[in-house]
Design a protein around this motif. Structure first.
Motif, short mmCIF file in Angstrom:
data_model
loop_
_atom_site.label_atom_id
_atom_site.label_comp_id
_atom_site.label_asym_id
_atom_site.label_seq_id
_atom_site.Cartn_x
_atom_site.Cartn_y
_atom_site.Cartn_z
N LYS A 60 4.28 61.40 58.37
CA LYS A 60 4.88 62.42 57.52
C LYS A 60 4.25 62.37 56.13
CE LYS A 60 9.16 64.23 55.74
NZ LYS A 60 10.54 64.05 55.40
N CYS A 61 4.05 63.57 55.59
CA CYS A 61 3.58 63.67 54.21
C CYS A 61 4.77 64.06 53.35
CB CYS A 61 2.47 64.70 54.09
SG CYS A 61 1.94 64.93 52.38
N ASN A 62 5.09 63.25 52.41
CA ASN A 62 6.26 63.51 51.58
C ASN A 62 5.99 64.47 50.44
OD1 ASN A 62 8.14 61.90 53.00
ND2 ASN A 62 7.21 60.07 52.13
N ASN A 63 4.74 64.92 50.31
CA ASN A 63 4.44 65.84 49.22
C ASN A 63 5.01 67.22 49.49
OD1 ASN A 63 3.45 66.79 46.86
ND2 ASN A 63 1.29 66.47 47.33
N HIS A 64 4.64 67.81 50.63
CA HIS A 64 5.17 69.15 50.96
C HIS A 64 5.80 69.18 52.34
CE1 HIS A 64 1.67 69.81 48.17
NE2 HIS A 64 2.66 70.31 47.47
N GLY A 65 5.92 68.03 52.96
CA GLY A 65 6.68 67.95 54.20
C GLY A 65 5.92 68.11 55.51
N SER A 66 4.62 68.09 55.47
CA SER A 66 3.89 68.19 56.75
C SER A 66 4.17 66.97 57.62
CB SER A 66 2.38 68.28 56.51
OG SER A 66 2.04 69.52 55.93
N VAL A 67 4.18 67.23 58.92
CA VAL A 67 4.39 66.15 59.88
C VAL A 67 3.29 66.23 60.92
CG1 VAL A 67 5.96 65.18 61.60
CG2 VAL A 67 6.89 66.21 59.52
N ALA A 85 -5.14 60.54 54.64
CA ALA A 85 -4.99 61.67 53.71
C ALA A 85 -4.50 62.91 54.43
CB ALA A 85 -6.32 61.96 53.02
N CYS A 86 -3.37 63.41 53.99
CA CYS A 86 -2.83 64.66 54.53
C CYS A 86 -3.89 65.76 54.41
CB CYS A 86 -1.58 65.03 53.75
SG CYS A 86 -0.86 66.61 54.24
N THR A 87 -4.00 66.56 55.46
CA THR A 87 -5.02 67.61 55.45
C THR A 87 -4.63 68.81 54.59
OG1 THR A 87 -4.08 68.50 57.48
CG2 THR A 87 -5.95 66.97 57.70
N HIS A 88 -3.40 68.78 54.06
CA HIS A 88 -2.99 69.87 53.18
C HIS A 88 -3.59 69.67 51.79
CE1 HIS A 88 0.23 72.03 50.65
NE2 HIS A 88 -0.55 72.95 51.19
N GLU A 89 -3.17 68.61 51.10
CA GLU A 89 -3.72 68.37 49.76
C GLU A 89 -4.06 66.91 49.51
OE1 GLU A 89 -1.14 70.13 46.81
OE2 GLU A 89 -1.65 72.16 47.43
N GLY A 90 -4.13 66.13 50.57
CA GLY A 90 -4.67 64.78 50.42
C GLY A 90 -3.71 63.65 50.13
S1 FES Z 1 -0.21 67.31 50.58
FE1 FES Z 1 0.72 66.84 52.45
S2 FES Z 1 1.97 68.52 52.86
FE2 FES Z 1 1.01 69.06 51.03
#
Ligand code: FES
Length: 165
Positions: A125-132, A107-112
């Motif tokens: 890579k998180c394809n939701n908002h682009g975190s890597v 789970a991405c630490t930004h929004e899961g």
């Molecule tokens: S949920 Fe992963 S970058 Fe926003």
């Protein structure tokens, strides 16, 4: 038949009936029922019961993440190939192009959102908002600001299993 012989026969018959009733009555009250084969899945110390190729717990809400996967199983055979990854419970397990194993929280630490493994540079890579996140789970590119939890992945070459904890 004389009276004495008749009475002896009746006595034996009555005695046999009483004895039979006593035995069946006694066996009901004192003998346990025959053992029934157990259908319970063997416990692994409170861990999640095994699905195909998995033993232990791979879900953080159920306790500490600590599981072993069998790379020979259909479920996990993908990881026999370098540059692949799969999600098991709350963990993404990856095998780099050079054959090393990585395991981080999915789970991405930004929004899961569930992250994806990028084999070319061993990142997530998180394809939701682009975190890597790098191979250690550290943030390389935001908006995420905190690292993915990294787990230790230990490969047993002989057993062809991978322990993640
Ligand atoms: S949920 Fe992963 S970058 Fe926003």
């Amino acid at each position: 038949m004389e009276r004495k012989e008749f009475l002896n026969l009746v006595g034996i018959s009555v005695g046999a009936v009483i004895l039979q009733n006593c035995m069946s009555g006694c066996s009901k009250s004192s003998d346990p029922s025959p053992a029934t084969p157990s259908t319970t899945t063997p416990s692994t110390g409170g861990a999640t019961p095994s699905t195909t190729g998995l033993t232990g717990n791979n879900v953080s809400s159920k306790g500490i993440i600590d599981f072993t996967i069998d790379l020979a199983s259909d479920t996990f055979k993908t990881l026999q190939t370098n540059g692949t990854a799969l999600v098991s419970g709350d963990v993404i397990v990856a095998r780099t192009k050079t054959g090393d194993f990585l395991a981080v929280a999915k789970a991405c630490t930004h929004e899961g959102t569930t992250v994806e493994f990028v084999a070319d540079n061993s990142s997530f890579k998180c394809n939701n908002h682009g975190s890597v996140f790098d191979a250690n789970g550290s943030v390389s590119v935001g908006p995420a600001t905190s690292a993915l939890k990294k787990y230790t992945a230990t490969f047993d070459k002989v057993k062809n299993t991978l322990k993640v904890a």
